[in-house]
Design an enzyme around this catalytic site. Sequence first.
Site, PDB file in Angstrom:
ATOM      1  N   GLY A   1      34.609  67.497 -80.131  1.00 52.33           N
ATOM      2  CA  GLY A   1      33.675  66.616 -79.431  1.00 52.33           C
ATOM      3  C   GLY A   1      32.436  66.345 -80.260  1.00 52.33           C
ATOM      4  O   GLY A   1      31.347  66.120 -79.728  1.00 52.33           O
TER       5      GLY A   1
ATOM      6  N   TYR B   1      36.895  69.048 -62.346  1.00 50.97           N
ATOM      7  CA  TYR B   1      36.163  69.352 -63.575  1.00 50.97           C
ATOM      8  C   TYR B   1      35.564  70.757 -63.511  1.00 50.97           C
ATOM      9  O   TYR B   1      35.643  71.531 -64.463  1.00 50.97           O
ATOM     10  CB  TYR B   1      35.066  68.313 -63.776  1.00 50.97           C
TER      11      TYR B   1
ATOM     12  N   PRO C   1      24.782  74.773 -70.184  1.00 46.04           N
ATOM     13  CA  PRO C   1      23.562  73.965 -70.204  1.00 46.04           C
ATOM     14  C   PRO C   1      23.320  73.321 -68.840  1.00 46.04           C
ATOM     15  O   PRO C   1      24.264  73.080 -68.080  1.00 46.04           O
ATOM     16  CB  PRO C   1      23.853  72.873 -71.238  1.00 46.04           C
ATOM     17  N   THR C   2      22.076  73.040 -68.543  1.00 50.08           N
ATOM     18  CA  THR C   2      21.771  72.179 -67.406  1.00 50.08           C
ATOM     19  C   THR C   2      21.943  70.724 -67.876  1.00 50.08           C
ATOM     20  O   THR C   2      22.548  70.480 -68.908  1.00 50.08           O
ATOM     21  CB  THR C   2      20.358  72.466 -66.881  1.00 50.08           C
TER      22      THR C   2
END
Length: 325
Positions: free
Chosen positions: A18, A147, A174-175
């Site tokens: 990614g 998800y 992570p936020t």
Amino acid sequence: MADGERKGTKNKRILVTGGSGLVGRAIEQVVKEGEGQADEEWIFLSSKDADLTNAAETRALFNRHQPTHVIHLAAMVGGLFRNMKYNLDFWRKNVHINDNVLHSAHELGVTKVISCLSTCIFPDKTTYPIDETMIHSGPPHSSNFGYSYAKRMIDIQNRAYFEQHNRMFTAVIPTNVFGMYDNFNIEDGHVLPGLIHKTYLAQRNGTSLVVWGSGKPRRQFIYSLDLARLFIWVLREYKEIEPIILSVGEEDEVSIKEAAESIVAAMGFKGEVIFDTSKSDGQFKKTASNSKLRKYLPDFKFTPFSQAVKETCDWFAANYDLARK
């Protein structure tokens, strides 16, 4: 042949899946700007390099690059409304991707894998702030359960690979991440880049800015360049299998309304702002504790939200024709 012999002095080959996305581009940027080390070779991959839902293609990719370390960012992702529509697709594709990446890493004896989770994996009904111990203590929000469960299973696999094979596979949570090279698609993207794109168009067309929902939900936003620096720290220093939340503090949480106001200010938008309450708000809050991170890095400086928004808006405006949207 030892890896150091094969690549001269480069004894770490870090594969980033990614790598062309929001976080991957940010890691690439901070590495190029001096955060990289002399013994590290960084390899940034995109979906064009292999179909990670395919086990044979994934294994061939790993055989080709022979990584010693992996930062696993690749995923099928989308905003609230796309998740609500395609929960099965989000589950199946992400489970295949994650299993193929982790198993290929295991088979090649990769030293360390860091996967990227999300705060949406946490239980919908919970107490706040959420922390790393609460991941599996109840079902996630129904809007994106496919998800969310697929991401949760990475944590399960990491623990299993450690128990059965002593693999150092871990994960970060992570936020809400935002920044340059984000997906600014209004329909399928996340809230902040979607608002940036909407504000840009409203300003260009002389129309009102319509924000979906009431604007009341609250979120912690982390700038992609800050997250990139933290990822590199995790790669080099973090020694736990247990995940770690990477986030600004609880005191830095902002409402969607406040986020919209920051974007309006950054872009100099002077038109009317309307909140369309016929649209779903999604989860009201997902407040996360960064106390574990602060025990390790008490002095880490996050980019102020308004500055990060301004830099992102400026980048989007300057790169409008090239940005994902």
